[in-house]
Design a protein around this motif. Structure first.
Motif, PDB file in Angstrom:
ATOM      1  N   TRP A  75       0.830  -1.201   0.000  1.00  0.00           N
ATOM      2  CA  TRP A  75       0.000   0.000   0.000  1.00  0.00           C
ATOM      3  C   TRP A  75       0.867   1.255   0.000  1.00  0.00           C
ATOM      4  O   TRP A  75       0.554   2.225  -0.701  1.00  0.00           O
ATOM      5  CB  TRP A  75      -0.927  -0.012   1.211  1.00  0.00           C
ATOM      6  N   ARG A  78       2.124   1.792  -3.483  1.00  0.00           N
ATOM      7  CA  ARG A  78       1.060   2.156  -4.425  1.00  0.00           C
ATOM      8  C   ARG A  78       0.472   3.529  -4.121  1.00  0.00           C
ATOM      9  O   ARG A  78       0.233   4.318  -5.035  1.00  0.00           O
ATOM     10  CB  ARG A  78      -0.035   1.089  -4.344  1.00  0.00           C
ATOM     11  N   ARG A  79       0.255   3.819  -2.856  1.00  0.00           N
ATOM     12  CA  ARG A  79      -0.479   5.031  -2.494  1.00  0.00           C
ATOM     13  C   ARG A  79       0.422   6.205  -2.116  1.00  0.00           C
ATOM     14  O   ARG A  79       0.094   7.356  -2.376  1.00  0.00           O
ATOM     15  CB  ARG A  79      -1.434   4.728  -1.332  1.00  0.00           C
ATOM     16  N   GLU A 193      -6.117   9.931   2.426  1.00  0.00           N
ATOM     17  CA  GLU A 193      -6.939   9.461   1.308  1.00  0.00           C
ATOM     18  C   GLU A 193      -8.254  10.225   1.182  1.00  0.00           C
ATOM     19  O   GLU A 193      -9.117   9.841   0.387  1.00  0.00           O
ATOM     20  CB  GLU A 193      -7.199   7.964   1.464  1.00  0.00           C
ATOM     21  N   ARG A 225     -10.670   5.556   6.366  1.00  0.00           N
ATOM     22  CA  ARG A 225     -10.715   5.090   4.974  1.00  0.00           C
ATOM     23  C   ARG A 225     -11.544   3.820   4.819  1.00  0.00           C
ATOM     24  O   ARG A 225     -12.158   3.581   3.783  1.00  0.00           O
ATOM     25  CB  ARG A 225      -9.298   4.848   4.438  1.00  0.00           C
ATOM     26  N   ASP A 271      -7.644  -3.698  -1.180  1.00  0.00           N
ATOM     27  CA  ASP A 271      -8.826  -3.349  -1.972  1.00  0.00           C
ATOM     28  C   ASP A 271      -9.015  -1.841  -1.984  1.00  0.00           C
ATOM     29  O   ASP A 271      -9.148  -1.215  -0.926  1.00  0.00           O
ATOM     30  CB  ASP A 271     -10.068  -4.019  -1.390  1.00  0.00           C
ATOM     31  N   ASP A 272      -9.031  -1.241  -3.159  1.00  0.00           N
ATOM     32  CA  ASP A 272      -9.225   0.205  -3.283  1.00  0.00           C
ATOM     33  C   ASP A 272     -10.678   0.585  -3.565  1.00  0.00           C
ATOM     34  O   ASP A 272     -11.059   1.747  -3.392  1.00  0.00           O
ATOM     35  CB  ASP A 272      -8.338   0.761  -4.410  1.00  0.00           C
ATOM     36  N   VAL A 275     -12.732   1.946  -0.660  1.00  0.00           N
ATOM     37  CA  VAL A 275     -12.282   3.290  -0.291  1.00  0.00           C
ATOM     38  C   VAL A 275     -12.915   4.324  -1.218  1.00  0.00           C
ATOM     39  O   VAL A 275     -13.374   5.386  -0.776  1.00  0.00           O
ATOM     40  CB  VAL A 275     -10.747   3.375  -0.345  1.00  0.00           C
ATOM     41  N   ARG A 276     -12.973   3.999  -2.502  1.00  0.00           N
ATOM     42  CA  ARG A 276     -13.602   4.900  -3.470  1.00  0.00           C
ATOM     43  C   ARG A 276     -15.080   5.099  -3.139  1.00  0.00           C
ATOM     44  O   ARG A 276     -15.591   6.232  -3.163  1.00  0.00           O
ATOM     45  CB  ARG A 276     -13.454   4.324  -4.883  1.00  0.00           C
TER      46      ARG A 276
END
Length: 364
Positions: A75, A78-79, A193, A225, A271-272, A275-276
């Motif tokens: 993470w 990636r983030r 985020e 998040r 898993d994103d 969060v979206r």
């Protein structure tokens, strides 16, 4: 007990009791926008991971499973853009508040040492210094501090309570200053985020830290998040030497995240999509509350990120709290976060759609 009371300030939320009672007496019930506690369901994939790990009779490890460390480092790459981060540079913690409160003590700070924190800030930065019997000092600009006795410097971007986001240039300048003076910089990034009108950047981003984590630590939480406040799931990342010392101390102290929670965090960080979806819920609530507050005569400052609106009617924050309580709406007075907030209130986005709609109607 009196010695403890002398070391710590009064618990601020107790002062809200009468206003909460007033708001609760509203015919339509209270709309509690005072505390930023999640109200939406824990995503199903996270619940399933927790349940699958429920049969965990043995002690978990403080450092976490290899799968958890892989999830955290993945993470971060990636983030946060921290492409070369390793297991030695991450550490699970039992919720971010625990970490904030006890970090000065675990770092060995004490009388004569100084902890720096923003002038408008999460109160636990000060509490942590007091628990260690260290001094604390509030700043407007961190690089204006006297570094002589400064051992720990807190940043908070996005800010609680104001929602202010520090720019990449501000972060880079502060990291360089802290390294120059041998000050450990710890960046509370728990709302990273949740940027709305700004794109928050981590101190671990190579553009900020130059690709080195020396002298810096970032704090992250899954409470907001992923709606996991009840799981007490967070982690820190950064300087391997600092985290190694903390790991050693926390092993002796038994400060370990439960095994089912570790499994849940693996699912959450992998898993994103959830969060979206949660961001979309908060964005809609933010728009509704922001528009209603502005029409009601409020001015909103900063608030470009996080789960709060920093609002004022240019009067005492307690007058504003009372004004809203009479309409069944409870908010947090700005002076909870320092004297500089005495004419503001913090309005949380963490209420159901139905309660937010009720607040909007009452403000209208």
């Amino acid at each position: 007990m009196s010695a403890v009371s002398d070391r710590l300030p009064a618990f601020p939320w107790d002062k809200l009791g009468p206003y909460k009672a007033t708001a609760a007496a509203h015919p339509g019930g209270i709309v509690d926008l005072s505390v930023g506690t999640p109200v939406d369901p824990v995503p199903e994939l996270i619940q399933k991971a927790l349940i699958a790990a429920a049969d965990s009779p043995g002690y978990p490890t403080v450092w976490g499973t290899a799968e958890l460390r892989d999830a955290i480092t993945g993470w971060c790459r990636r983030r946060l853009g921290a492409q070369d981060i390793t297991h030695r540079e991450i550490l699970p913690v039992v919720g971010s508040k625990e970490l904030v409160a006890w970090l000065p003590t675990q770092l060995g700070l004490g009388p004569g040492d100084v902890v720096g924190h923003p002038r408008l800030a999460y109160p636990t930065y000060e509490v942590g210094a007091r628990l260690a019997r260290a001094d604390h000092v509030a700043y407007d600009e961190p690089t204006d501090l006297d570094p002589t006795r400064l051992k720990l410097l807190w940043l908070n971007s996005p800010s609680n309570p104001t929602g202010r986001v520090l720019t990449r240039e501000e972060l880079t300048r502060t990291v360089a200053w802290a390294r120059e003076h041998g000050v450990l910089l710890v960046s509370d990034e728990c709302y990273l985020e949740l940027g709305w009108e700004a794109d928050p950047v981590s101190v671990l981003h190579p553009d900020v830290c130059g690709g080195s984590y020396e002298g810096i630590v970032a704090v992250h939480s899954l409470s907001k998040r992923s709606n996991l406040a009840g799981y007490r799931a967070a982690f820190i990342a950064g300087d391997a030497a600092v985290l190694g010392d903390l790991l050693h101390i926390r092993k002796h102290g038994g400060m370990m995240t439960s095994a089912p929670t570790q499994a849940a965090v693996v699912a959450a960080l992998g898993d994103d999509e959830h969060v979206r979806e949660q961001r979309e819920r908060y964005a809609a609530r933010r728009t509704a509350l922001r528009d209603a507050l502005l029409k009601h005569g409020f001015r909103i400052e900063h608030s470009e990120a996080s789960l709060y609106l920093w609002a004022t009617r240019d009067e005492s924050c307690w007058d504003t709290v009372g004004h809203l309580a009479e309409r069944g709406i409870l908010v947090a007075p700005g002076d909870f976060y320092g004297p500089a907030g005495d004419r503001f209130v913090r309005v949380a986005l963490t209420a159901t759609d139905e309660r937010v709609a009720a607040a909007v109607e009452r403000l209208g």
